[in-house]
Every structure is written in C-alpha cells, then in structure tokens.
Design a protein around this motif. Sequence first.
Motif, PDB file in Angstrom:
ATOM      1  N   GLN A   1      56.180  -4.141   0.056  1.00 16.94           N
ATOM      2  CA  GLN A   1      56.764  -4.916   1.358  1.00 16.94           C
ATOM      3  C   GLN A   1      57.423  -6.091   0.684  1.00 16.94           C
ATOM      4  O   GLN A   1      57.262  -6.927  -0.086  1.00 16.94           O
ATOM      5  CB  GLN A   1      55.642  -5.390   2.166  1.00 16.94           C
ATOM      6  N   ASP A   2      58.918  -6.289   1.355  1.00 16.27           N
ATOM      7  CA  ASP A   2      59.728  -7.431   0.623  1.00 16.27           C
ATOM      8  C   ASP A   2      60.656  -7.831   1.955  1.00 16.27           C
ATOM      9  O   ASP A   2      61.688  -7.436   2.166  1.00 16.27           O
ATOM     10  CB  ASP A   2      60.429  -6.817  -0.467  1.00 16.27           C
ATOM     11  N   TYR A   3      60.103  -8.867   2.606  1.00 18.86           N
ATOM     12  CA  TYR A   3      60.931  -9.568   3.703  1.00 18.86           C
ATOM     13  C   TYR A   3      62.311  -9.970   3.311  1.00 18.86           C
ATOM     14  O   TYR A   3      63.230 -10.038   4.123  1.00 18.86           O
ATOM     15  CB  TYR A   3      60.042 -10.579   4.308  1.00 18.86           C
ATOM     16  N   ALA A   4      62.246 -10.515   2.066  1.00 23.87           N
ATOM     17  CA  ALA A   4      63.520 -11.051   1.542  1.00 23.87           C
ATOM     18  C   ALA A   4      64.679 -10.217   1.564  1.00 23.87           C
ATOM     19  O   ALA A   4      65.942  -9.997   2.115  1.00 23.87           O
ATOM     20  CB  ALA A   4      63.389 -11.838   0.312  1.00 23.87           C
ATOM     21  N   LYS A   5      64.403  -8.854   1.037  1.00 30.03           N
ATOM     22  CA  LYS A   5      65.387  -7.798   0.922  1.00 30.03           C
ATOM     23  C   LYS A   5      65.512  -7.185   2.277  1.00 30.03           C
ATOM     24  O   LYS A   5      66.863  -6.911   2.389  1.00 30.03           O
ATOM     25  CB  LYS A   5      64.692  -6.584  -0.094  1.00 30.03           C
ATOM     26  N   ALA A   6      64.477  -7.287   3.118  1.00 26.41           N
ATOM     27  CA  ALA A   6      64.847  -6.695   4.436  1.00 26.41           C
ATOM     28  C   ALA A   6      65.811  -7.417   5.212  1.00 26.41           C
ATOM     29  O   ALA A   6      66.777  -6.929   5.698  1.00 26.41           O
ATOM     30  CB  ALA A   6      63.401  -6.578   5.236  1.00 26.41           C
ATOM     31  N   ILE A   7      65.533  -8.697   5.373  1.00 24.52           N
ATOM     32  CA  ILE A   7      66.530  -9.732   5.658  1.00 24.52           C
ATOM     33  C   ILE A   7      68.067  -9.353   5.243  1.00 24.52           C
ATOM     34  O   ILE A   7      69.032  -9.651   6.068  1.00 24.52           O
ATOM     35  CB  ILE A   7      66.194 -11.132   6.122  1.00 24.52           C
ATOM     36  N   GLN A   8      68.118  -9.318   4.044  1.00 19.92           N
ATOM     37  CA  GLN A   8      69.351  -9.337   3.431  1.00 19.92           C
ATOM     38  C   GLN A   8      70.058  -8.045   4.087  1.00 19.92           C
ATOM     39  O   GLN A   8      71.320  -8.042   4.113  1.00 19.92           O
ATOM     40  CB  GLN A   8      69.138  -9.134   1.800  1.00 19.92           C
ATOM     41  N   LEU A   9      69.270  -6.870   3.926  1.00 22.82           N
ATOM     42  CA  LEU A   9      69.845  -5.741   4.596  1.00 22.82           C
ATOM     43  C   LEU A   9      70.404  -5.816   6.208  1.00 22.82           C
ATOM     44  O   LEU A   9      71.368  -5.165   6.553  1.00 22.82           O
ATOM     45  CB  LEU A   9      69.046  -4.363   4.535  1.00 22.82           C
TER      46      LEU A   9
END
Length: 642
Positions: free
Chosen positions: A391-399
């Motif tokens: 799980q990685d919210y930072a990468k998710a919001i970048q995408l």
Amino acid sequence: MKKNRIITTIFASALALTVSAQVSNLSIDQKGHICASDGNSIWYANNPASQWVSTAPPIGNKCTWINYIAPKTLAMCTEKDGEGRVYISSNNGKTWKAKKLASSPCSAAFYSDESGLWVSFSDMDIYHTMDEGRTWKTIHVPAVPSAHITDICMLSAKEGLFGVSGNKILHTTDGGKTFESIPTPLDQVLRGGVRLSDDKTPVSQVMRIGRFYIVKQESYFVTSYDNINWQRIPDVTYAAITEAGTLMTVLSDNSIQEYDDKLSRSWKKKLTDDTKLHSVNSICVDMNYAYVSFDDKIWRSDGDTVNVFTPSDIEGKHLSYTIPAPKEIVTATDTKTVVKRSEECEKAVNLFLKGDYDNAFPLLNTLSSDNDNEILENLAYCYEEGKGTQQDYAKAIQLLARAANNGSDYALLNMGYYYLNGWAVKKDTLRALALWERASEHGYDFANQNLANHYAYEGDVEKTAKYIGKSVALGNKEAMYKYAMLNMDGMGVKKDSIQGMTYLKKAADLGVAEAMTYIGDSYLSGRILPKNSLLGVAYIEKAIEGGDIYAKKFLARCYIKGEGTDRDNKTGFRLLKEAADAGDTEAYNGVATCFIEGVGTLPDPEMAIHYLKLAEVSGDTSASLKIKEVQNIMARTQSQKK
C-alpha cells in the motif's frame, strides 16, 4: 408513457442483413437520446426526428446488445472472433473502453438503474457491475449440462429470473447466492399438458409482470407464478416488459398492445397497415413514447399518434464518424523501446477486473508510462488498497493526478478524498471541494453527490440544493426525491409544493420507493393532492414492493380503517408490527395500541409496554404516560383476580 427504469433490450438471434439493415437493438436514455444498432453500425440522435449520427463498434467487433446506462453513457456487448466483450462509452459512442472480456460470445445482458449491468458469456456464469464496469462480481449459476444463460430479467436489486438453454428457468431472491428452478412450458409438455413442436426448444425470454410469468419457449406462454400452469399466448411474435412495468406485445396482424400488471389491455395501435410479417427486435419506453424497432425502422407512439423513422437515412441528414484504430503504447525499458499494442492493455484491465491483482499489477505498472487513464486509475487503486503490491498512498495520488490532467473525472473525485482525509498529502478541504467542483462541471454525478452531502453536513442548504439540482439535471432519480423534499420544505430553494410534487412523481416513475410513499400518503390524507384512497393504496403497495419499510404503517392504517381496501385488522396489525420490528419508530405507538385494544391480535399488556418503551427511547414524550396507564390496568386486573 411513464418511466421508472431504463429498458432492457433482449437478445435476438443474429439476423441476415439485406439491402436495408435491420434495427436489432434500441435504447433511450433519461434525456431522450436514442441509440439504435444493426450489429455492424450504431446510430445516435437527440430524438428520432432529429439529425442522426452513425459510427461502428470498435474495430473488428460486432455489436450484439447496446443500452444507455446513464445520459450519453452506453454499455455495449460485442463479439470478435468468437470472443465476448463489454465496452463502455461516456460520450455517446465516440470512444469506447473495454470493461470485460471473455473467451466465448455474450449470450444475455440486462440493465436497470436499480440492479445495474448483468452480462453472461455463453456459459452458466453471470457478471454484475454497479459502477459502469469499474468493478465486477461473478455469480456462479448452478450448472446445467451443455447449457448457457439465454436471458436475464432482474426484478429488483436482489430478485431475478434467468432463462437457460437447457430447458431451465432459474429464480433468485438474494442476488444470486441461491437459485430455485421454475417449471417450464416444456416440463408441462412432459407431464402431458400443452404441446411444443420441438422438445429441445430453449427458454429464450423470461419476464414477470404483476403476478404473472411470461416466457418464450418457441411460442410465448403465461402463467400465474403462484400456480404454475402454462398457457400459450396466441399470435404474439414479440413481447417485452417495459421500464414502466407494463407488457408490450406485437401480434401477427402487426398490432401493438400494452397491458398493465393485471394483463388488462390499456391501448392498441398498428405497427404497419400491411399484413407482412415484420422483424421486431426490441422495445423501449421513455417519459412520453413507446418505441419499437422493426426491419430498418423505428416506430414511435404516445398512445394516440404514431410516427415511423428510418435512422440510417432520415431525410438525407445522416452524419457519420469513425472510431480511430487502437493506438500503440510505447514504454521504455533498460535496453530498448518495446511497442506493446492495445491487446496488452486489454489483458491488464481484464486481469484487474477479475481480481487477479498479483498478475495485473506488474503489467499495469509496465503500461503506466503511457497516459491511458484506465491503466493509471487501476494502478492507483492497487497502490491505494495494497492489491498486488505494498500500500502506497503517495504513489496512488501521483497516478491519479496524471489521470486527472488527462481529463479523468474519476481521478478528480478520488483525489478529493485524499485531500479531504489527508492521505499522503496535507489535509485541505478547500482543495478537495475544488477538485470535486471540476468533476461536477464536467457532468460527473458522483462529484455532485459528494458536494451535496458535504454542504448538507455543513448546513449550507443553498449549496446543497444547487448540487442536488445538478444531479437532477443528469437524471439521478434519488436526487429527484431529495430535490422534491427541498421544494416541499423550502430548503435552499423557494418553497413550492407543486414543483415538489412534480419531482416526486418523476422519482416515483423511476422507481424511488420513498417518493411513492410520499405520494401515496398525500392521496390518502388529501394533503397537497386531492384525496383518493384507491390511488393512495396503489402507490403505497408499490412503495412496499420497492423496499420502503416506512410505507407499511400507512397501508396498515388503511386495512385497519378499511380505507381504499377491505377492512382487515389482522393484516393491518401484521404490517404495522413488521414496520416497527424493522425500525420504523413511528409504528411503535400504533403496535402498542393494537396490543392494548386487541386490534388484529389478542390483547397483551406486556407486549404493549415493550413497544411503548421503544417509543419512549425514540423520543415519544407521550409513551411514558401510556406505560403508566397500562401498568395501572394490569395492577387492577391482578387485584380483581385476587
């Protein structure tokens, strides 16, 4: 014509196209936009009399079923090289996204606002989505040897009928967790009843209206569902249940008839004046008209007048556009540039939709360097939920930000949640609202709903009304009910009971049970609407069928008073108790009164006190005094016995 859900078009067998293409699929959205297809071409128009635009399914695909699932949003089943696919378009067919793939052709499809989209691919599995194909649930139907699903008819979100090629009709009341078998006309043949010329004839259509099942198994048959005894319906060449809850049939003499849920005919019109047998393939209805596709034409009637249109060449105003070929997606590796064609995208999306995240994630990750929004959205979901990766919210919001920059309203919506909750970013409510506002301006209704809920929580009734109104403009039936209540109460808009009742009736026609309850109560009380007990009971009964537990107390009172129906205290008490036991706090006092006075049940002071205490906890200030009165009665009774 009254509309309460988007019509389903029923699969017809593939038709050989002659000089004039046959219109085998027909659908109308809530804004009156019309879509038709002959399999190889698709036509769109704002209404049948306006300019038509034509296109074709995605390259190499043949359209087998197409239906509006929201204004300007279409779902399409296709076949390509023996494989089945489901595509979704949010711009009236200009571009399509593959949402579901299978190795066998589609054999049945169904859509309604209440139950979502249901598709089967020539086997005994059914795939269900409620979010325009973003996520799917697989329903495994009990296997029938060498058989497949031939037709789907969902009666509600949980109840449905399924026709099966192997002489089966299956019924579920729990959304596909369990199934029961319903005897078919062929089963009756085997018992010595009505005859079919071919004992291997599949069940090709299944429907229910009121207390009746209607199926096609070579011919059309009807039976009461609580006493199976199939009777052949003579002369019917095509039949369909409309979204208004009526049955429309086309007869061999080219007459079209509409029936209510008691199978009483309401109107009859001619399809054509000749005696030729025409090929009728689908029926749909909007707020004002009934539509029938036959041959290469579309027949339309409001019950009084009739018009016939030819979509492929109407008055020479026919326009066309083409769907571009799938583009190549180029990704960089450490050694060389690799060209991966759209099949890779389809494979990645298909793995994701199947829930095979371990295999989907690396493929999605490889394809993410291209700006395909669906790839970016699905990859963001994997990071957000930890599916196939950490799980990685930072990468998710970048995408999501990349997809949002490409025009994805879905990404804007989800970025709003990140800023609202402070996931991997600084919490920023204003920015979240701004993102949702951008999506709202693009016509993305989930954003309108989020904004309306936020401002309702904040107590800003004007902005709440604004965004509910925007949802109404997009055809959101639940929003229509909410907007009606705002008009009734003068919350955020000018108080207008007539306007409120107009929206209530629209919501009721679209199947919103709470709206039916309000209208029914208005007829029963004579408040706003002229008093009409029969109409009131009819609306309340439909509301109960639609799942509104709060409607039961109104029908209970009708039975107890004999208003709009025969007096029946036992039924009235049963309904009132069902409402109370389901959590309707307004029914507690009434149930207690029945136990005190013995209305529809034996007197039971202890049960009366039980329900009065529930009423007291729920805020009924009169309940405590009534409890003391019942306790005094019980004490006097005990004293007299001594």
